[in-house]
Scaffold this active site. Structure first.
Site, PDB file in Angstrom:
ATOM      1  N   ASP A   9     -24.363  -0.735  10.426  1.00  0.00           N
ATOM      2  CA  ASP A   9     -24.383  -2.074   9.836  1.00  0.00           C
ATOM      3  C   ASP A   9     -24.481  -3.094  10.967  1.00  0.00           C
ATOM      4  O   ASP A   9     -23.595  -3.172  11.819  1.00  0.00           O
ATOM      5  CB  ASP A   9     -23.066  -2.230   9.060  1.00  0.00           C
ATOM      6  CG  ASP A   9     -22.926  -3.592   8.415  1.00  0.00           C
ATOM      7  OD1 ASP A   9     -23.755  -4.485   8.672  1.00  0.00           O
ATOM      8  OD2 ASP A   9     -21.961  -3.764   7.650  1.00  0.00           O
ATOM      9  N   ASN A  23     -35.497 -14.770   4.578  1.00  0.00           N
ATOM     10  CA  ASN A  23     -36.686 -15.198   3.851  1.00  0.00           C
ATOM     11  C   ASN A  23     -36.958 -16.646   4.210  1.00  0.00           C
ATOM     12  O   ASN A  23     -36.128 -17.296   4.846  1.00  0.00           O
ATOM     13  CB  ASN A  23     -36.550 -14.967   2.338  1.00  0.00           C
ATOM     14  CG  ASN A  23     -35.384 -15.738   1.767  1.00  0.00           C
ATOM     15  OD1 ASN A  23     -35.307 -16.959   1.900  1.00  0.00           O
ATOM     16  ND2 ASN A  23     -34.457 -15.030   1.152  1.00  0.00           N
ATOM     17  N   GLY A  31     -30.089  -7.600   0.747  1.00  0.00           N
ATOM     18  CA  GLY A  31     -30.250  -6.718   1.911  1.00  0.00           C
ATOM     19  C   GLY A  31     -29.462  -7.180   3.122  1.00  0.00           C
ATOM     20  O   GLY A  31     -28.326  -7.643   3.009  1.00  0.00           O
ATOM     21  N   VAL A  32     -30.099  -7.078   4.262  1.00  0.00           N
ATOM     22  CA  VAL A  32     -29.415  -7.401   5.510  1.00  0.00           C
ATOM     23  C   VAL A  32     -29.074  -8.896   5.572  1.00  0.00           C
ATOM     24  O   VAL A  32     -28.036  -9.303   6.110  1.00  0.00           O
ATOM     25  CB  VAL A  32     -30.249  -6.911   6.726  1.00  0.00           C
ATOM     26  CG1 VAL A  32     -31.510  -7.708   6.926  1.00  0.00           C
ATOM     27  CG2 VAL A  32     -29.403  -6.907   7.980  1.00  0.00           C
ATOM     28  N   ASP A  33     -29.929  -9.708   4.991  1.00  0.00           N
ATOM     29  CA  ASP A  33     -29.714 -11.162   4.936  1.00  0.00           C
ATOM     30  C   ASP A  33     -28.394 -11.474   4.208  1.00  0.00           C
ATOM     31  O   ASP A  33     -27.552 -12.233   4.713  1.00  0.00           O
ATOM     32  CB  ASP A  33     -30.903 -11.788   4.191  1.00  0.00           C
ATOM     33  CG  ASP A  33     -31.004 -13.289   4.361  1.00  0.00           C
ATOM     34  OD1 ASP A  33     -30.246 -13.853   5.165  1.00  0.00           O
ATOM     35  OD2 ASP A  33     -31.854 -13.892   3.681  1.00  0.00           O
ATOM     36  N   THR A 121     -38.714  -3.723   6.080  1.00  0.00           N
ATOM     37  CA  THR A 121     -38.821  -2.359   5.516  1.00  0.00           C
ATOM     38  C   THR A 121     -37.935  -2.130   4.289  1.00  0.00           C
ATOM     39  O   THR A 121     -37.842  -1.011   3.793  1.00  0.00           O
ATOM     40  CB  THR A 121     -38.491  -1.269   6.564  1.00  0.00           C
ATOM     41  OG1 THR A 121     -37.104  -1.356   6.920  1.00  0.00           O
ATOM     42  CG2 THR A 121     -39.349  -1.400   7.786  1.00  0.00           C
ATOM     43  N   TYR A 124     -39.193  -6.034   1.207  1.00  0.00           N
ATOM     44  CA  TYR A 124     -40.561  -6.457   1.539  1.00  0.00           C
ATOM     45  C   TYR A 124     -41.556  -5.288   1.669  1.00  0.00           C
ATOM     46  O   TYR A 124     -42.738  -5.503   1.896  1.00  0.00           O
ATOM     47  CB  TYR A 124     -40.579  -7.336   2.793  1.00  0.00           C
ATOM     48  CG  TYR A 124     -40.103  -8.760   2.567  1.00  0.00           C
ATOM     49  CD1 TYR A 124     -39.655  -9.183   1.312  1.00  0.00           C
ATOM     50  CD2 TYR A 124     -40.089  -9.696   3.602  1.00  0.00           C
ATOM     51  CE1 TYR A 124     -39.217 -10.480   1.093  1.00  0.00           C
ATOM     52  CE2 TYR A 124     -39.656 -11.003   3.400  1.00  0.00           C
ATOM     53  CZ  TYR A 124     -39.217 -11.385   2.145  1.00  0.00           C
ATOM     54  OH  TYR A 124     -38.785 -12.684   1.950  1.00  0.00           O
TER      55      TYR A 124
HETATM   56  P1  ADP Z   1     -36.809  -7.334   4.064  1.00  0.00           P
HETATM   57  O1  ADP Z   1     -36.827  -8.332   2.944  1.00  0.00           O
HETATM   58  O2  ADP Z   1     -37.259  -7.904   5.370  1.00  0.00           O
HETATM   59  O3  ADP Z   1     -37.475  -6.060   3.703  1.00  0.00           O
HETATM   60  P2  ADP Z   1     -34.179  -6.087   3.659  1.00  0.00           P
HETATM   61  O4  ADP Z   1     -32.854  -6.644   3.999  1.00  0.00           O
HETATM   62  O5  ADP Z   1     -34.471  -5.790   2.237  1.00  0.00           O
HETATM   63  O6  ADP Z   1     -35.241  -7.095   4.304  1.00  0.00           O
HETATM   64  O7  ADP Z   1     -34.409  -4.754   4.484  1.00  0.00           O
HETATM   65  C1  ADP Z   1     -34.652  -4.711   5.866  1.00  0.00           C
HETATM   66  C2  ADP Z   1     -33.948  -3.510   6.465  1.00  0.00           C
HETATM   67  O8  ADP Z   1     -32.573  -3.816   6.646  1.00  0.00           O
HETATM   68  C3  ADP Z   1     -33.986  -2.264   5.576  1.00  0.00           C
HETATM   69  O9  ADP Z   1     -34.394  -1.172   6.384  1.00  0.00           O
HETATM   70  C4  ADP Z   1     -32.543  -2.110   5.121  1.00  0.00           C
HETATM   71  O10 ADP Z   1     -32.206  -0.739   4.960  1.00  0.00           O
HETATM   72  C5  ADP Z   1     -31.802  -2.712   6.283  1.00  0.00           C
HETATM   73  N1  ADP Z   1     -30.424  -3.171   6.020  1.00  0.00           N
HETATM   74  C6  ADP Z   1     -29.814  -3.541   4.874  1.00  0.00           C
HETATM   75  N2  ADP Z   1     -28.543  -3.895   5.087  1.00  0.00           N
HETATM   76  C7  ADP Z   1     -28.318  -3.778   6.425  1.00  0.00           C
HETATM   77  C8  ADP Z   1     -27.194  -3.972   7.288  1.00  0.00           C
HETATM   78  N3  ADP Z   1     -26.024  -4.416   6.836  1.00  0.00           N
HETATM   79  N4  ADP Z   1     -27.340  -3.723   8.616  1.00  0.00           N
HETATM   80  C9  ADP Z   1     -28.521  -3.301   9.114  1.00  0.00           C
HETATM   81  N5  ADP Z   1     -29.616  -3.086   8.366  1.00  0.00           N
HETATM   82  C10 ADP Z   1     -29.518  -3.315   7.036  1.00  0.00           C
END
Ligand code: ADP
Length: 169
Positions: A9, A23, A31-33, A121, A124
């Site tokens: 994480d 975004n 997601g990560v955001d 990944t 998006y």
């Molecule tokens: P995008 O909209 O750019 O695709 P996402 O957040 O949906 O962004 O996904 C981007 C990547 O971040 C994915 O590979 C997802 O598995 C990963 N991800 C989601 N949560 C976390 C986290 N807490 N720490 C690191 N990576 C994460």
């Protein structure tokens, strides 16, 4: 440049900067955001709103910086990845721009260590293998006297495997 791979994480990583796959609204998302805004607290959103008021939305491939709020990282560098629509040339270039913009901004903030998630990944839908190749290539091509270490933080097994192979090459 020292390159590391970590499975986990990104909000838990103690570095000068972590990168957010934001975004263009800069107002948070899933997601990560979502994870970064939840863990970092209101401070990050407030700074994002200030940036929006000053310069408008963040364009795909560009990057902006806030502090890390409650995160262990000092800064969050928010970059907007491309949505995958199958236009490989155009979207690959935009994804490469994300890494370039984030690294350039990191350099201007005198960041020594920076952690990247696997931008685009998730929701998006950018093909993971191609995204990994672009990420590693851009980081390797970036020559800096300031940024010393880049950490790729993979959240899922598939990306971890892809990066492990790419970094062995
Ligand atoms: P995008 O909209 O750019 O695709 P996402 O957040 O949906 O962004 O996904 C981007 C990547 O971040 C994915 O590979 C997802 O598995 C990963 N991800 C989601 N949560 C976390 C986290 N807490 N720490 C690191 N990576 C994460």
């Amino acid at each position: 440049m020292n390159i590391e791979l970590i499975k986990g994480d990104i909000t838990k990583i103690q570095t000068d900067a972590i990168v957010n796959a934001a975004n263009s609204s800069l107002l948070g998302g899933g997601g990560v955001d979502g994870a970064i805004h939840r863990a970092g607290g209101k401070q990050i959103l407030d700074e994002c709103i200030e940036i929006r008021n000053r310069q408008g939305k963040c364009k795909t491939g560009e990057a902006v910086a806030t502090t890390g709020g409650n995160l262990p990282a000092k800064y969050v560098i928010h970059t907007v990845g491309p949505v995958w629509n199958g236009n490989e040339g155009k979207e690959s270039k935009l994804l490469a721009n994300c890494y370039k913009s984030a690294l350039k901004l990191a350099e201007s903030l005198e960041v020594k260590t920076i952690a990247f998630p696997n931008i685009s990944t998730g929701v998006y839908r950018f093909p993971k293998e191609l995204a990994g190749k672009i990420a590693v290539e851009e980081v390797k091509n970036f020559k800096s006297a300031i940024v010393e270490k880049v950490i790729f933080v993979c959240f899922d097994n598939e990306n971890e495997e892809i990066y492990r192979k790419l970094l062995e090459e």
